[in-house]
Enzyme design. Structure first.
Site: not given
Length: 300
Positions: A44, A70-72, A98, A128, A241
């Site tokens: 993540k 989620i907004g990381l 990541n 981002c 994807g």
């Protein structure tokens, strides 16, 4: 039969990886999935400081996939180094971290902290929002893509994968910008921007209004973008994807991807990654393919 692939000098036992944000850092799935069977685990997103993420609700189901905002959310690099890397090191798989940030300096700080750790590759999430440039994503401006790639490369000890956003007019422009900045590999696609409205409550299904659209419905767009990118740059590509099955994964390989990442499918089938790795081998046996690399970019 050879299933090994090479990304920027790092050898993976097979081309199957997890997609960032859908697999935690492996521990959540470790009871169900033998991580030793995967080519790599992609963590993540990790930032220089803990991020709380967006307000809830932040996930919505849609036809053919899902939206997430989620907004990381993540515990930050300190916890990641202390907790997550030791967990993943127990397994015979490659570790791809990541990295996310709000400014170029944020990314560089994380990359520098990871320099002395036992991770294999860095995947830079340039979807981002760049707070210094008014919130447009780094990945939507080719000059920003090239600049951040160059700066990250200056500080990185591990090979750098730039993760491209599909929310652009021409993906090849972004791919060439990353290549010009010195990227070692590319991964694509990140999520498409989408929206869902609850007609009964007459409000947005996500608190953030928009979210990242992923799942089977995005696959044709992703395959097309991987194909275009593979024919525009000389870098290895990790395709993702909407991959749910081995057939999906093989489509990406034929389009020009060296490896694939499985994301949304993990939510509805926790065994998806291992099933896909097995399915690629079955396909190779069925069609007499001795080396998986024969498939990469075979469709021109």
């Amino acid at each position: 039969m050879n299933t090994k692939v090479n990304i920027a000098g790092v050898e993976l036992k097979n081309p199957v990886m997890t997609a960032s944000g859908t697999f935690g850092s492996g521990a959540e799935y470790g009871e169900m999935v033998d991580l030793n069977r995967l080519g790599a685990v992609v963590t993540k997103g990790v930032a220089n400081v803990p991020w709380p993420g967006n307000p809830t609700p932040r996930i919505a189901e849609v036809y053919g996939g899902m939206l997430n905002a989620i907004g990381l959310q993540n515990p930050g690099i300190d916890v990641f180094i202390e907790r997550d890397i030791p967990f993943l090191k127990q397994y015979d798989t490659k570790i791809v971290v990541n990295v996310c940030g709000k400014t170029t300096e944020d990314y560089v700080e994380v990359v520098e902290r990871l320099g002395d750790t036992d991770v294999d590759l860095l995947e830079i999430n340039i979807s981002c929002p760049n707070v210094k440039e008014g919130g447009i994503a780094f990945g939507q401006d080719p000059k920003a893509v090239e600049a951040i790639t160059r700066e990250v490369k200056r500080h990185a000890k591990q090979p750098v994968i730039m993760k491209l956003s599909p929310n652009v007019t021409d993906i090849t422009v972004m791919a060439k910008a990353a290549e010009a900045g010195g990227a070692d590999a590319l991964s694509l696609i990140n999520t498409l921007t989408g929206m869902k409205i609850d007609i009964h409550r007459r409000t947005f299904a996500l608190a953030n209004k928009t979210g990242g659209f992923s799942g089977p419905a995005v696959k044709p767009v992703a395959v097309r973008m991987v194909y275009q990118t593979a024919n525009a740059v000389k870098l290895p590509i990790i395709g993702m994807g909407g991959i749910s099955t081995a057939e999906d994964a093989i489509e990406f390989l034929l389009a020009g991807a060296t490896a694939v990442s499985v994301g949304t499918a993990n939510f509805f089938n926790p065994y998806a990654t291992v099933e896909i790795a097995d399915g690629i081998e079955d396909y190779m046996r069925k069609y007499g393919v001795e080396d998986v690399n024969e498939l990469i970019g075979a469709v021109k």
